[in-house]
Design a protein around this motif. Structure first.
Motif, PDB file in Angstrom:
ATOM      1  N   PHE A 220      45.201  80.250  27.646  1.00 33.15           N
ATOM      2  CA  PHE A 220      43.751  80.440  27.716  1.00 33.15           C
ATOM      3  C   PHE A 220      42.982  79.150  27.470  1.00 33.15           C
ATOM      4  O   PHE A 220      41.852  78.990  27.955  1.00 33.15           O
ATOM      5  N   SER A 221      43.578  78.196  26.743  1.00 39.14           N
ATOM      6  CA  SER A 221      42.856  76.951  26.457  1.00 39.14           C
ATOM      7  C   SER A 221      42.408  76.257  27.732  1.00 39.14           C
ATOM      8  O   SER A 221      41.339  75.636  27.772  1.00 39.14           O
ATOM      9  N   SER A 222      43.219  76.359  28.794  1.00 41.66           N
ATOM     10  CA  SER A 222      42.832  75.711  30.053  1.00 41.66           C
ATOM     11  C   SER A 222      41.707  76.446  30.755  1.00 41.66           C
ATOM     12  O   SER A 222      40.976  75.859  31.553  1.00 41.66           O
ATOM     13  N   PHE A 223      41.567  77.720  30.491  1.00 41.51           N
ATOM     14  CA  PHE A 223      40.409  78.474  30.968  1.00 41.51           C
ATOM     15  C   PHE A 223      39.177  78.067  30.162  1.00 41.51           C
ATOM     16  O   PHE A 223      38.104  77.802  30.722  1.00 41.51           O
ATOM     17  N   LEU A 224      39.329  78.019  28.843  1.00 43.50           N
ATOM     18  CA  LEU A 224      38.202  77.771  27.944  1.00 43.50           C
ATOM     19  C   LEU A 224      37.546  76.426  28.203  1.00 43.50           C
ATOM     20  O   LEU A 224      36.325  76.341  28.415  1.00 43.50           O
ATOM     21  N   TYR A 225      38.330  75.361  28.193  1.00 46.32           N
ATOM     22  CA  TYR A 225      37.750  74.029  28.328  1.00 46.32           C
ATOM     23  C   TYR A 225      37.277  73.732  29.753  1.00 46.32           C
ATOM     24  O   TYR A 225      36.289  73.022  29.945  1.00 46.32           O
ATOM     25  N   ALA A 226      37.948  74.289  30.743  1.00 49.81           N
ATOM     26  CA  ALA A 226      37.483  74.094  32.121  1.00 49.81           C
ATOM     27  C   ALA A 226      36.161  74.807  32.364  1.00 49.81           C
ATOM     28  O   ALA A 226      35.374  74.406  33.226  1.00 49.81           O
ATOM     29  N   HIS A 227      35.901  75.877  31.589  1.00 50.48           N
ATOM     30  CA  HIS A 227      34.608  76.581  31.671  1.00 50.48           C
ATOM     31  C   HIS A 227      33.573  75.975  30.721  1.00 50.48           C
ATOM     32  O   HIS A 227      32.519  76.565  30.481  1.00 50.48           O
ATOM     33  N   CYS A 228      33.904  74.795  30.155  1.00 51.59           N
ATOM     34  CA  CYS A 228      32.989  74.037  29.289  1.00 51.59           C
ATOM     35  C   CYS A 228      32.844  74.644  27.897  1.00 51.59           C
ATOM     36  O   CYS A 228      31.882  74.342  27.179  1.00 51.59           O
ATOM     37  N   GLY A 229      33.779  75.503  27.512  1.00 50.66           N
ATOM     38  CA  GLY A 229      33.748  76.084  26.189  1.00 50.66           C
ATOM     39  C   GLY A 229      34.557  75.272  25.196  1.00 50.66           C
ATOM     40  O   GLY A 229      35.104  74.211  25.512  1.00 50.66           O
ATOM     41  N   ALA A 230      34.638  75.772  23.973  1.00 49.56           N
ATOM     42  CA  ALA A 230      35.413  75.126  22.913  1.00 49.56           C
ATOM     43  C   ALA A 230      35.724  76.179  21.861  1.00 49.56           C
ATOM     44  O   ALA A 230      35.033  77.198  21.752  1.00 49.56           O
ATOM     45  N   TRP A 231      36.767  75.931  21.090  1.00 53.85           N
ATOM     46  CA  TRP A 231      37.076  76.830  19.971  1.00 53.85           C
ATOM     47  C   TRP A 231      36.043  76.672  18.857  1.00 53.85           C
ATOM     48  O   TRP A 231      35.577  77.652  18.280  1.00 53.85           O
ATOM     49  N   VAL A 232      35.725  75.396  18.574  1.00 59.51           N
ATOM     50  CA  VAL A 232      34.824  75.053  17.475  1.00 59.51           C
ATOM     51  C   VAL A 232      33.906  73.944  17.947  1.00 59.51           C
ATOM     52  O   VAL A 232      34.338  73.006  18.622  1.00 59.51           O
ATOM     53  N   GLU A 233      32.630  74.047  17.622  1.00 62.29           N
ATOM     54  CA  GLU A 233      31.666  72.978  17.935  1.00 62.29           C
ATOM     55  C   GLU A 233      30.836  72.678  16.699  1.00 62.29           C
ATOM     56  O   GLU A 233      30.246  73.588  16.099  1.00 62.29           O
ATOM     57  N   ASP A 234      30.816  71.413  16.309  1.00 63.98           N
ATOM     58  CA  ASP A 234      30.028  70.964  15.159  1.00 63.98           C
ATOM     59  C   ASP A 234      30.331  71.787  13.911  1.00 63.98           C
ATOM     60  O   ASP A 234      29.421  72.166  13.155  1.00 63.98           O
ATOM     61  N   GLY A 235      31.602  72.081  13.707  1.00 57.75           N
ATOM     62  CA  GLY A 235      32.012  72.799  12.515  1.00 57.75           C
ATOM     63  C   GLY A 235      31.767  74.294  12.536  1.00 57.75           C
ATOM     64  O   GLY A 235      31.993  74.979  11.537  1.00 57.75           O
ATOM     65  N   GLN A 236      31.324  74.805  13.687  1.00 65.74           N
ATOM     66  CA  GLN A 236      31.023  76.227  13.802  1.00 65.74           C
ATOM     67  C   GLN A 236      31.917  76.869  14.861  1.00 65.74           C
ATOM     68  O   GLN A 236      32.152  76.289  15.926  1.00 65.74           O
ATOM     69  N   ALA A 237      32.414  78.062  14.558  1.00 61.65           N
ATOM     70  CA  ALA A 237      33.205  78.803  15.530  1.00 61.65           C
ATOM     71  C   ALA A 237      32.383  79.014  16.788  1.00 61.65           C
ATOM     72  O   ALA A 237      31.179  79.300  16.724  1.00 61.65           O
ATOM     73  N   ALA A 238      33.020  78.869  17.964  1.00 60.67           N
ATOM     74  CA  ALA A 238      32.267  78.892  19.221  1.00 60.67           C
ATOM     75  C   ALA A 238      32.888  79.801  20.268  1.00 60.67           C
ATOM     76  O   ALA A 238      32.597  79.669  21.452  1.00 60.67           O
ATOM     77  N   ILE A 239      33.709  80.757  19.847  1.00 63.25           N
ATOM     78  CA  ILE A 239      34.375  81.602  20.841  1.00 63.25           C
ATOM     79  C   ILE A 239      33.477  82.724  21.340  1.00 63.25           C
ATOM     80  O   ILE A 239      33.921  83.543  22.155  1.00 63.25           O
ATOM     81  N   ASN A 240      32.231  82.758  20.888  1.00 62.48           N
ATOM     82  CA  ASN A 240      31.274  83.724  21.444  1.00 62.48           C
ATOM     83  C   ASN A 240      30.177  83.040  22.255  1.00 62.48           C
ATOM     84  O   ASN A 240      29.166  83.663  22.602  1.00 62.48           O
ATOM     85  N   SER A 241      30.366  81.768  22.582  1.00 64.77           N
ATOM     86  CA  SER A 241      29.380  81.066  23.407  1.00 64.77           C
ATOM     87  C   SER A 241      29.400  81.625  24.828  1.00 64.77           C
ATOM     88  O   SER A 241      30.362  82.292  25.242  1.00 64.77           O
ATOM     89  N   THR A 242      28.351  81.358  25.580  1.00 61.36           N
ATOM     90  CA  THR A 242      28.302  81.805  26.969  1.00 61.36           C
ATOM     91  C   THR A 242      29.483  81.262  27.757  1.00 61.36           C
ATOM     92  O   THR A 242      30.099  81.967  28.552  1.00 61.36           O
ATOM     93  N   GLU A 243      29.811  79.994  27.505  1.00 62.31           N
ATOM     94  CA  GLU A 243      30.917  79.369  28.227  1.00 62.31           C
ATOM     95  C   GLU A 243      32.247  80.031  27.871  1.00 62.31           C
ATOM     96  O   GLU A 243      33.100  80.258  28.738  1.00 62.31           O
TER      97      GLU A 243
END
Length: 444
Positions: A220-243
């Motif tokens: 799934f990591s290759s799906f996540l980052y190719a869709h411009c997402g991330a696991w964590v951004e600026d110290g905050q969990a980011a798996i509910n971002s739009t991306e």
């Protein structure tokens, strides 16, 4: 971390080989030195214990242990466990400050934050630089820069990899040809190709993917980052971002073309389904080529294609990482343990493993005449080497404890495979994001 801008990276196969080969001449065997001065028998009479998961390399290791023992006079006891048991038991034994093993295995992408914060890593940089305990011919620079980065936690080398994992697409060339399609490059193109060949009545399914929650984070990591997402951004969990939701939704749509029971697929199952001729394509690590190309184990030999992971809005996002050896922080024989690690990850051992189909992390193994002149799968080699030139160590949430963080994030992709709606994915992602944030806060 990938920036949220579209990017295109093109590296030719020759360029990939050249990049890997830079500064990486073939090293001498583990028992030799250009000066003939390295003392392999310095710790003769010692006994060390090695505790590792059996990911496929243990058999080759055990087959040559007598050579190490003869070379060094060090006796070696090897303890193995299946990967799941190993991941569960190693932290327990480290917490107990066990001295039962001197060498352990670690996968920094999973273990790094937890092991680092608990002091469970012995930094290796001083050992590597110490001529009195490191063979001058060991040639640490033979591990390419991206591989060396995957051996680090923070700015310290904590392991030496015995493998180089990245991910790619495996697909059926015959089914693609029958559908009259070119090799896909984007997520949308792969999905369209799967739809064109998907025929459940004939037991031909479009995709196979991992479904067990903590196992899904790897592909799934290759799906996540190719869709411009991330696991964590600026110290905050980011798996509910739009991306991230976009990526989870795509993973779920691919799963709609999967065989029955896909939500329970463990990591080897997609490759097994593919080998049985039931699946058009799957996205996973580069560890399956030997089995898939073996007529005794695969029904699709001669009809296998290899391609980079799909391109999304933020380009392609393969990962790089792998299992490696580390010195136990509670070992009473750390230098003897380092002798074993040097031998087990030497250029000679890496070449032997590479010739047996194992994805060596050393450039010299990939560039050797023994391999290049007898490479049975040059297309696979090209894809792997090109992928490692743009790969990042990002296949799991950088959160401790690693297995728990994978379980939390992976539960979203697991449920996405059930065919739920986007709003349902969002609801689960919000819940799991809160759980992931609790772990992040506990790390502070």
């Amino acid at each position: 971390m990938f920036k949220k801008t579209k990017r295109t990276v093109i590296v030719t196969a020759a360029g990939a080989f050249a990049l890997l080969a830079t500064g990486c001449a073939q090293a001498a065997g583990p028992g030799t030195s250009s000066e003939g001065a390295f003392d392999w028998e310095r710790f003769s009479g010692e006994t060390i214990s090695v505790y590792i998961p059996d990911t496929g390399q243990a058999e080759a290791l055990n087959g040559r242990l007598a050579e190490f023992e003869e070379l060094t006079g060090i006796d070696v006891v090897v303890e193995t466990a299946d990967v799941t048991s190993y991941r569960q038991n190693l932290p327990v034994r480290l917490t107990a400050r066990s001295t039962d093993f001197d060498v352990m295995a670690t996968f920094p992408e999973v273990d790094g934050p937890q092991f680092d914060s608990n002091g469970w890593y012995v930094p290796l940089d001083d050992l590597i630089a110490n001529d009195s305990v490191t063979n001058p011919d060991y040639d640490f620079e033979d591990f390419p820069e991206g591989v060396r980065g995957a051996m680090e936690v923070g700015d310290e080398t904590v392991t030496v990899l015995w493998e180089m994992q990245t991910d790619l697409m495996y697909y059926r060339t015959d089914l693609l040809e029958q559908a009259g399609l070119e090799v896909p490059t984007t997520f949308e193109e792969w999905e369209a190709a799967a739809a064109a060949v998907h025929d459940p009545e004939a037991e031909i399914y479009g995709f196979a993917l991992r479904g067990i929650p903590y196992q899904t984070t790897t592909p799934f990591s290759s799906f996540l980052y190719a869709h411009c997402g991330a696991w964590v951004e600026d110290g905050q969990a980011a798996i509910n971002s739009t991306e991230a939701i976009d990526a989870f939704e795509t993973y779920g749509r691919w799963g709609a073309f999967g065989p029955p029971g896909i939500t329970g697929f463990d990591w080897p199952v997609p490759s097994q389904q593919f080998a049985q001729g039931k699946v058009f394509a799957f996205l996973d690590v580069n560890l399956f080529v030997g089995t898939l190309e073996d007529p005794a184990e695969s029904t699709v030999v001669g009809n296998i294609g290899y391609a980079p992971v799909p391109e999304g809005e933020c380009g392609r996002a393969p990962f790089i990482g792998g299992w490696g050896y580390a010195v136990s922080p509670f070992s009473q024989k750390p230098e003897a343990a380092w002798y074993f690690m040097q031998w087990a990850t030497s250029a000679e051992m890496n070449l032997e493993l590479k010739l047996d189909g194992w994805p060596s992390p050393r450039a010299s193994a990939w560039n050797s005449a023994e391999f290049t002149e007898n490479d049975a799968t040059p297309a696979f080699t090209q894809v792997v080497l090109e992928s490692t030139q743009i790969a990042n160590a990002q296949m799991n949430p950088p959160v401790a404890p690693g297995v728990q963080a994978r379980e939390i994030a992976g539960l979203v992709s697991h449920h996405a495979l059930e065919g739920i709606t986007r709003s349902e994915i969002e609801e689960i992602a919000n819940q799991q994001n809160s759980e992931l944030q609790i772990l992040i806060d506990a790390m502070q």
